[in-house]
Write a protein that holds these residues in place. Structure first.
Motif, PDB file in Angstrom:
ATOM      1  N   THR A 138       0.815  -1.228   0.000  1.00 50.96           N
ATOM      2  CA  THR A 138       0.000   0.000   0.000  1.00 50.96           C
ATOM      3  C   THR A 138       0.841   1.266   0.000  1.00 50.96           C
ATOM      4  O   THR A 138       0.303   2.371   0.085  1.00 50.96           O
ATOM      5  CB  THR A 138      -0.930   0.004   1.230  1.00 50.96           C
ATOM      6  N   GLU A 189       0.473   3.210  -5.369  1.00 51.02           N
ATOM      7  CA  GLU A 189      -0.760   2.908  -6.107  1.00 51.02           C
ATOM      8  C   GLU A 189      -0.502   3.073  -7.598  1.00 51.02           C
ATOM      9  O   GLU A 189      -0.032   4.119  -8.052  1.00 51.02           O
ATOM     10  CB  GLU A 189      -1.898   3.841  -5.693  1.00 51.02           C
ATOM     11  N   ARG A 208      -3.556  -2.562 -12.597  1.00 55.75           N
ATOM     12  CA  ARG A 208      -4.392  -2.336 -11.409  1.00 55.75           C
ATOM     13  C   ARG A 208      -5.289  -3.552 -11.167  1.00 55.75           C
ATOM     14  O   ARG A 208      -5.419  -4.025 -10.032  1.00 55.75           O
ATOM     15  CB  ARG A 208      -5.256  -1.089 -11.595  1.00 55.75           C
ATOM     16  N   ARG A 235      -5.251  -6.057  -7.957  1.00 57.55           N
ATOM     17  CA  ARG A 235      -6.497  -6.217  -7.195  1.00 57.55           C
ATOM     18  C   ARG A 235      -6.886  -7.687  -7.087  1.00 57.55           C
ATOM     19  O   ARG A 235      -7.242  -8.178  -6.009  1.00 57.55           O
ATOM     20  CB  ARG A 235      -7.618  -5.430  -7.884  1.00 57.55           C
ATOM     21  N   ASP A 236      -6.810  -8.405  -8.188  1.00 56.38           N
ATOM     22  CA  ASP A 236      -7.196  -9.824  -8.175  1.00 56.38           C
ATOM     23  C   ASP A 236      -6.256 -10.643  -7.305  1.00 56.38           C
ATOM     24  O   ASP A 236      -6.678 -11.570  -6.606  1.00 56.38           O
ATOM     25  CB  ASP A 236      -7.201 -10.370  -9.603  1.00 56.38           C
ATOM     26  N   ALA A 246      -7.185  -9.929  -3.762  1.00 56.96           N
ATOM     27  CA  ALA A 246      -8.461 -10.571  -3.426  1.00 56.96           C
ATOM     28  C   ALA A 246      -8.269 -12.059  -3.178  1.00 56.96           C
ATOM     29  O   ALA A 246      -8.874 -12.642  -2.260  1.00 56.96           O
ATOM     30  CB  ALA A 246      -9.464 -10.340  -4.549  1.00 56.96           C
TER      31      ALA A 246
END
Length: 349
Positions: free
Chosen positions: A295, A298, A306, A310-311, A314
């Motif tokens: 983090t 970005e 991105r 993200r995946d 997740a």
């Protein structure tokens, strides 16, 4: 300086034996009168130099005389000892020779420098095997028989036949014209040409090597620094490169810059965070590098990167939401991202 010249004179006599005053003058770039004065100074200092008369005469040292490197000051002696701890020579198979040379340097140092230089050298550590995070920094291993054959061909100016295993390819035999050897970050590289085209080979990927008797097609002189810079530039600007726009914590800037190929643009936002445009070798490299920053950074673009990050996040979140008694297979079967779209199967870079 005269002290340096006197040391050079003694070393010349040690290495070449009997030399005339004229020959010494040419080597030292001084007059024969200066050489004669230097010979007198050495004799007065106790150096066993003697003269042989006649047409084939000259000056020589008594056999067995051991030279002290009196021209070295403390810092110069320390620099030599510290140089002996560098790992670059290992990449070229010269580690044992370097260690032997350092022992001879210590033995030849004046008594006043020997103990102090050795003691101070023990308090300097160059290129440790691990960094502050205890990550092991291991130089690639190259068989001595291979690197010795490569080294001989480079120095002799002969063609070289190598059995080379390029990344993701079956090993092939190639005949190249070697130009020089380079070490970078403890990795050894052979700079060569093949059929007139520039080629760079990692030494650790050369499985076998054979020096050939034919002379190599190469220039008599080479600027290795310039050649390496040119090849590095071509490497950075070739391939399936990816440009990424990232907004990040300034404290992690050096970590990102050290990983990326190049920084194309950089500015500071009003809140103090950095906005950088950086390039990576390919998409896999970009995803791995940005994942390391978590983090603290970005990705603003490209969109596919991105989505990939993200995946990946997740998938990990789903994994840790499971009951620890549940098997890993059950957890991932229940994961909404189990199709693998955008989730790297191999996170190593």
């Amino acid at each position: 300086m005269r002290a340096d010249r006197l040391v050079s004179l003694v070393l010349l006599l040690r290495q070449r034996g009997l030399l005339s005053a004229a020959a010494l003058a040419r080597e030292l770039e001084v007059s024969t009168r200066t050489v004669l004065r230097d010979i007198e100074a050495l004799s007065a200092a106790g150096v066993p130099v003697y003269a042989e008369r006649g047409r084939r005469g000259g000056f020589a040292l008594l056999p067995g005389f051991r030279t002290e490197l009196t021209g070295l000051n403390h810092d110069e002696a320390l620099a030599l000892l510290v140089a002996g701890s560098r790992r670059g020579a290992q990449a070229f198979g010269l580690g044992s020779a370097l260690a032997s040379a350092m022992l001879k340097v210590v033995d030849a140092l004046p008594e006043s420098h020997r103990d102090t230089a050795s003691g101070v050298a023990e308090r300097l550590l160059i290129d440790p095997e691990t960094d502050l995070l205890s990550r092991r920094l291991v130089a690639e291993e190259v068989p001595e028989t291979v690197v010795a054959e490569v080294r001989r061909a480079v120095f002799a100016g002969h063609k070289l036949r190598i059995h080379y295993a390029a990344a993701d390819q079956a090993p092939k035999w190639r005949t190249v014209d070697p130009i020089g050897l380079v070490t970078a970050r403890d990795q050894g590289y052979l700079l060569a040409t093949r059929s007139g085209a520039d080629r760079t080979y990692r030494l650790s990927r050369i499985l076998a090597a054979e020096e050939l008797p034919e002379p190599a097609q190469r220039p008599d002189r080479v600027d290795l620094g310039r050649a390496w810079q040119e090849r590095s530039t071509r490497f950075r600007t070739g391939g399936d490169q990816v440009t990424v726009l990232v907004r990040m914590n300034p404290a992690r800037r050096e970590e990102l810059v050290g990983t990326a190929l190049a920084v194309r643009a950089e500015e500071t936002d009003a809140d103090g965070r950095l906005r950088l445009e950086v390039t990576f070798q390919d998409s896999r490299h970009a995803e791995w590098a940005m994942w390391q920053l978590a983090t603290s950074a970005e990705v603003l673009s490209p969109q596919w990167l991105r989505a990939a990050l993200r995946d990946r996040a997740a998938a990990i979140a789903t994994y840790y939401e499971r009951d620890p008694e549940m098997g890993a297979c059950e957890a991932f079967c229940a994961c909404p991202h189990r199709s693998g779209a955008g989730v790297p199967q191999d996170s190593e870079s």
